[in-house]
Design a protein around this motif. Structure first.
Motif, PDB file in Angstrom:
ATOM      1  N   THR A 103       9.692  -9.044  -2.513  1.00 18.32           N
ATOM      2  CA  THR A 103      10.863  -8.761  -1.691  1.00 18.32           C
ATOM      3  C   THR A 103      11.113  -7.257  -1.640  1.00 18.32           C
ATOM      4  OG1 THR A 103      13.212  -9.226  -1.377  1.00 18.32           O
ATOM      5  CG2 THR A 103      12.463  -9.035  -3.637  1.00 18.32           C
ATOM      6  N   SER A 104      11.472  -6.789  -0.476  1.00 17.05           N
ATOM      7  CA  SER A 104      11.792  -5.378  -0.323  1.00 17.05           C
ATOM      8  C   SER A 104      13.168  -5.107  -0.936  1.00 17.05           C
ATOM      9  CB  SER A 104      11.800  -5.017   1.156  1.00 17.05           C
ATOM     10  OG  SER A 104      12.288  -3.702   1.326  1.00 17.05           O
ATOM     11  N   ILE A 105      13.284  -4.010  -1.651  1.00 20.90           N
ATOM     12  CA  ILE A 105      14.575  -3.696  -2.289  1.00 20.90           C
ATOM     13  C   ILE A 105      15.121  -2.335  -1.872  1.00 20.90           C
ATOM     14  CG2 ILE A 105      14.248  -5.213  -4.266  1.00 20.90           C
ATOM     15  CD1 ILE A 105      13.415  -2.729  -5.868  1.00 20.90           C
ATOM     16  N   GLY A 106      14.543  -1.762  -0.827  1.00 25.26           N
ATOM     17  CA  GLY A 106      15.146  -0.532  -0.323  1.00 25.26           C
ATOM     18  C   GLY A 106      14.127   0.531   0.050  1.00 25.26           C
ATOM     19  N   ALA A 107      14.531   1.410   0.901  1.00 26.22           N
ATOM     20  CA  ALA A 107      13.715   2.565   1.292  1.00 26.22           C
ATOM     21  C   ALA A 107      14.644   3.765   1.400  1.00 26.22           C
ATOM     22  CB  ALA A 107      13.029   2.305   2.622  1.00 26.22           C
ATOM     23  N   SER A 108      14.193   4.884   0.911  1.00 26.01           N
ATOM     24  CA  SER A 108      15.045   6.073   1.003  1.00 26.01           C
ATOM     25  C   SER A 108      14.188   7.326   1.031  1.00 26.01           C
ATOM     26  CB  SER A 108      16.029   6.132  -0.163  1.00 26.01           C
ATOM     27  OG  SER A 108      15.347   6.166  -1.394  1.00 26.01           O
TER      28      SER A 108
ATOM     29  N   LEU B  74       8.285  -3.623 -10.453  1.00 28.65           N
ATOM     30  CA  LEU B  74       9.091  -2.777  -9.579  1.00 28.65           C
ATOM     31  C   LEU B  74       8.145  -1.706  -9.051  1.00 28.65           C
ATOM     32  CD1 LEU B  74      11.752  -1.601  -8.453  1.00 28.65           C
ATOM     33  CD2 LEU B  74      12.087  -0.480 -10.652  1.00 28.65           C
ATOM     34  N   ARG B  75       7.974  -1.655  -7.741  1.00 27.66           N
ATOM     35  CA  ARG B  75       6.999  -0.727  -7.161  1.00 27.66           C
ATOM     36  C   ARG B  75       7.689   0.185  -6.160  1.00 27.66           C
ATOM     37  NH1 ARG B  75       2.909  -5.560  -6.327  1.00 27.66           N
ATOM     38  NH2 ARG B  75       4.098  -5.753  -4.402  1.00 27.66           N
ATOM     39  N   VAL B  76       7.447   1.439  -6.286  1.00 26.67           N
ATOM     40  CA  VAL B  76       8.012   2.428  -5.356  1.00 26.67           C
ATOM     41  C   VAL B  76       6.847   3.187  -4.720  1.00 26.67           C
ATOM     42  CG1 VAL B  76       9.591   4.360  -5.056  1.00 26.67           C
ATOM     43  CG2 VAL B  76      10.064   2.641  -6.810  1.00 26.67           C
ATOM     44  N   ALA B  77       6.633   2.952  -3.448  1.00 26.12           N
ATOM     45  CA  ALA B  77       5.563   3.646  -2.725  1.00 26.12           C
ATOM     46  C   ALA B  77       6.098   4.972  -2.199  1.00 26.12           C
ATOM     47  CB  ALA B  77       5.065   2.784  -1.580  1.00 26.12           C
TER      48      ALA B  77
ATOM     49  N   PHE C 269      10.044  13.835   0.854  1.00 25.33           N
ATOM     50  CA  PHE C 269       9.108  12.704   0.823  1.00 25.33           C
ATOM     51  C   PHE C 269       9.908  11.437   1.046  1.00 25.33           C
ATOM     52  CE2 PHE C 269      10.307  13.525  -3.596  1.00 25.33           C
ATOM     53  CZ  PHE C 269      10.663  12.281  -4.068  1.00 25.33           C
ATOM     54  N   SER C 270       9.195  10.350   1.287  1.00 28.63           N
ATOM     55  CA  SER C 270       9.846   9.056   1.546  1.00 28.63           C
ATOM     56  C   SER C 270       9.442   8.045   0.485  1.00 28.63           C
ATOM     57  CB  SER C 270       9.427   8.517   2.920  1.00 28.63           C
ATOM     58  OG  SER C 270       9.853   9.388   3.929  1.00 28.63           O
ATOM     59  N   THR C 271      10.326   7.113   0.251  1.00 29.83           N
ATOM     60  CA  THR C 271       9.984   6.027  -0.672  1.00 29.83           C
ATOM     61  C   THR C 271      10.314   4.679  -0.037  1.00 29.83           C
ATOM     62  OG1 THR C 271      12.147   5.934  -1.753  1.00 29.83           O
ATOM     63  CG2 THR C 271      10.527   7.455  -2.682  1.00 29.83           C
ATOM     64  N   SER C 272       9.529   3.708  -0.420  1.00 32.95           N
ATOM     65  CA  SER C 272       9.770   2.325  -0.009  1.00 32.95           C
ATOM     66  C   SER C 272       9.529   1.451  -1.235  1.00 32.95           C
ATOM     67  CB  SER C 272       8.812   1.942   1.119  1.00 32.95           C
ATOM     68  OG  SER C 272       8.977   0.598   1.461  1.00 32.95           O
ATOM     69  N   SER C 273      10.495   0.631  -1.554  1.00 34.90           N
ATOM     70  CA  SER C 273      10.444  -0.064  -2.842  1.00 34.90           C
ATOM     71  C   SER C 273      10.437  -1.573  -2.671  1.00 34.90           C
ATOM     72  CB  SER C 273      11.656   0.328  -3.700  1.00 34.90           C
ATOM     73  OG  SER C 273      11.752   1.730  -3.799  1.00 34.90           O
ATOM     74  N   ASP C 274       9.733  -2.231  -3.563  1.00 35.14           N
ATOM     75  CA  ASP C 274       9.786  -3.689  -3.559  1.00 35.14           C
ATOM     76  C   ASP C 274       9.658  -4.221  -4.973  1.00 35.14           C
ATOM     77  OD1 ASP C 274       6.942  -4.539  -4.201  1.00 35.14           O
ATOM     78  OD2 ASP C 274       6.571  -3.296  -2.446  1.00 35.14           O
TER      79      ASP C 274
ATOM     80  N   PRO D 259      -0.336  10.084  -1.143  1.00 42.29           N
ATOM     81  CA  PRO D 259       0.569   8.942  -1.325  1.00 42.29           C
ATOM     82  C   PRO D 259       0.256   8.218  -2.629  1.00 42.29           C
ATOM     83  CG  PRO D 259      -0.353   8.953   0.882  1.00 42.29           C
ATOM     84  CD  PRO D 259      -1.114   9.992   0.096  1.00 42.29           C
ATOM     85  N   THR D 260       1.266   7.723  -3.249  1.00 46.87           N
ATOM     86  CA  THR D 260       1.054   7.013  -4.505  1.00 46.87           C
ATOM     87  C   THR D 260       2.097   5.904  -4.633  1.00 46.87           C
ATOM     88  OG1 THR D 260       0.724   7.325  -6.887  1.00 46.87           O
ATOM     89  CG2 THR D 260       2.586   8.466  -5.900  1.00 46.87           C
ATOM     90  N   THR D 261       1.862   5.017  -5.555  1.00 43.74           N
ATOM     91  CA  THR D 261       2.841   3.972  -5.839  1.00 43.74           C
ATOM     92  C   THR D 261       3.179   4.020  -7.324  1.00 43.74           C
ATOM     93  OG1 THR D 261       2.015   2.559  -4.057  1.00 43.74           O
ATOM     94  CG2 THR D 261       3.325   1.506  -5.775  1.00 43.74           C
ATOM     95  N   ALA D 262       4.438   4.262  -7.608  1.00 42.33           N
ATOM     96  CA  ALA D 262       4.906   4.255  -8.990  1.00 42.33           C
ATOM     97  C   ALA D 262       5.313   2.823  -9.340  1.00 42.33           C
ATOM     98  CB  ALA D 262       6.084   5.204  -9.158  1.00 42.33           C
TER      99      ALA D 262
END
Lengths: 217, 332
Positions: A37-42, A94-97, A57-62, A107-110
């Motif tokens: 599930t997506s939990i936010g982008a900022s 918890l993944r933050v792209a 930079f941008s982040t997209s989290s799920d 680009p990376t995913t934390a």
């Protein structure tokens, strides 16, 4: 063929009397899979002289898909209505792209694996008219407390969750005595999380599939 | 015995060019061989304003604009610092008179310095005795609520200098580009304590950012600051620590950024005053201001590495530290 069906129905009716209809309490344990599930982008932005924003930079989290184990204790209140308490534990990621860096960073995913606890309850409605001797379709709606623990339990974030879905309970065996029946149950639900580790406000829905064994007393 | 700190002019907010300044989130001074954090010990901190006016800014305007800037710092809930206007004075800022004085002084020779903060420190104890701020009357100033074209916003510049006055150093949370004629133009900044001012007419510097709030909360923690946490770690290249890497902690929930530097040869850093929660960490070379705007020229600042994001989400615990985060960067 007609005779066979009639016989089967007669056996089913007997089993239902002994198992599905007898007994008020269910205890079940099983596994489930809760989808991503997506939990936010900022964006990470800095203020420009005109009070605008310059994106750094941008982040997209799920919250990633993950298995969970769950336990339920249910009690039947009426022929078609029951309530159950449930507890589930899973370890989703918890993944933050990160992308679009102003200085062209790759680009990376934390990632962080969290611990997730859901403790709550549900109302279960055994759908009348479609009950079979061994097969009991149901619809359930519920919700409860969401607790998500970060890395090494450094931080707990809490929220709520809601579920809506249904499934079937299938009797494997029924008997007399204190243990009235055993069976399996499969569920398909939508799990809606609010707050917790979510970065964006609002509800975040994910599909869920589950299977469990139950004992009926 | 008192001495005016030798860093006096190193705290200037400059126009389109980074002047030397300390890069530490908090200022320090050396007393008897030990490092002492430069901060006020008694509250409220009393300040005085001069009755000098300049075109566009009367003495009353000056007092009001400076008062708003002090109030902005005072309003930080997680910081305990408070200020009190002592009154007006005829004494110019910069005099060692025991009064912390703010006012205009014309310094056309400092053609890139909008304002500057200086300190008077007790050399025996390291206690902060006095801090003065001068605003360079050689520049055009404005106190218009929406800003004024070709004039610098006094409240914005005062907010920055009062950060120094309170003990904060410069922040590197900003983006600049080099100008053909020398110096830098600020494209954006996410800290009032960024060392280079926005262009004339802008009032974007009137609001504190997360980085400023974290800094003042770390320096003067209030009750609510007990819940704040920190991130610490080490930045390495080829296995060795690097000095001067700019480390930014981004909060995906709020979009805010707080930063600091690796401040020793081991590449260690610490970012304090953070609200609990997950962070994304970004490491970058210091390339948006002149190096000597942040570090002593004798220090070897490593700029030869690529911007990097660690592949883990870093957690700021409530009232604690993340534990050491290891970040490896590679050469450009």
């Amino acid at each position: 063929m007609i005779v066979f069906c009639g016989a089967a129905a007669a056996r089913g009716a007997a089993a239902q009397t002994a198992g599905a209809e007898a007994g008020r309490f269910d205890v079940s344990g099983g596994v489930s899979w809760i989808g991503q599930t997506s939990i936010g982008a900022s964006d990470a932005g800095e203020t420009t002289p005109s009070n605008g924003s310059l994106r750094i930079f941008s982040t997209s989290s799920d919250l990633g898909a993950a298995p969970a184990v769950d336990l339920r204790v249910g009690v039947r209140l009426a022929r078609a209505i029951g309530v159950e308490a449930e507890a589930a534990y899973g370890r989703p990621e918890l993944r933050v792209a990160v992308s679009g860096d102003i200085e062209n960073a790759a680009p990376t995913t934390a990632v962080e694996k969290i611990q997730e606890y859901m403790i709550g309850g549900a109302v279960v409605w055994r759908v009348p008219g479609v009950q079979r001797p061994r097969l009991a379709p149901f619809v359930a709606v519920g919700g409860g407390y969401l607790r998500q623990l970060h890395d090494r339990a450094l931080l707990a974030q809490t929220g709520r969750y809601y579920t809506l879905g249904g499934g079937v309970a299938y009797l494997l065996a029924s008997r007399s005595g204190w243990l009235k029946a055993t069976g399996v149950r499969v569920d398909a639900r939508a799990v809606v999380r609010r707050d917790g580790v979510a970065f964006a406000p609002g509800s975040h829905a994910a599909p869920s599939l589950g299977a469990s064994l139950f004992l009926r007393f | 015995m008192r001495r005016r700190a030798s860093v006096a002019l190193l705290l200037a907010l400059v126009v389109a060019q980074a002047n030397p300044a300390l890069a530490y989130l908090k200022f320090g001074t050396t007393v008897g061989g030990r490092q002492v954090t430069l901060k006020w010990s008694q509250m409220p901190v009393r300040y005085f304003v001069t009755n000098v006016s300049v075109p566009g800014v009367s003495a009353d305007d000056f007092q009001a604009a400076v008062g708003r800037a002090f109030a902005t710092w005072h309003a930080v809930e997680t910081a305990s610092i408070s200020y009190q206007l002592g009154g007006a004075t005829n004494a110019a800022p910069g005099r060692d008179d025991g009064l912390s004085t703010l006012g205009f002084v014309s310094r056309p020779d400092l053609d890139r310095v909008l304002a500057s903060t200086s300190f008077l420190v007790d050399a025996a104890t390291g206690a902060l005795v006095e801090s003065d701020i001068f605003f360079n009357a050689a520049f055009p100033w404005s106190v218009a609520s929406g800003g004024e074209a070709n004039r610098f916003d006094l409240e914005s510049i005062a907010l920055h200098e009062i950060g120094h006055f309170s003990g904060l150093g410069h922040s590197a949370l900003g983006e600049t580009e080099l100008r053909a004629g020398g110096g830098r133009t600020v494209l954006a900044a996410e800290a009032v304590m960024f060392p280079i001012a926005f262009a004339p007419g802008s009032t974007a510097g009137r609001r504190l950012k997360a980085d400023d709030i974290a800094g003042i909360s770390d320096l003067y923690p209030a009750g609510g600051a007990q819940a704040l946490g920190s991130i610490s770690g080490r930045v390495t290249k080829n296995g060795a620590g690097i000095f001067g890497a700019h480390v930014v902690a981004f909060d995906p929930a709020t979009g805010s950024m707080v930063a600091n530097f690796t401040l020793n040869a081991n590449g260690q850093f610490s970012i304090g005053g953070l609200s609990p929660g997950p962070r994304i960490v970004r490491v970058e070379p210091l390339d948006d201001a002149d190096l000597d705007g942040f570090f002593d020229p004798s220090r070897q600042v490593d700029l030869d590495f690529r911007v990097a994001f660690p592949d883990r989400v870093v957690i700021v615990p409530r009232g604690g530290d993340s534990g050491e985060i290891a970040i490896a960067v590679v050469a450009k």
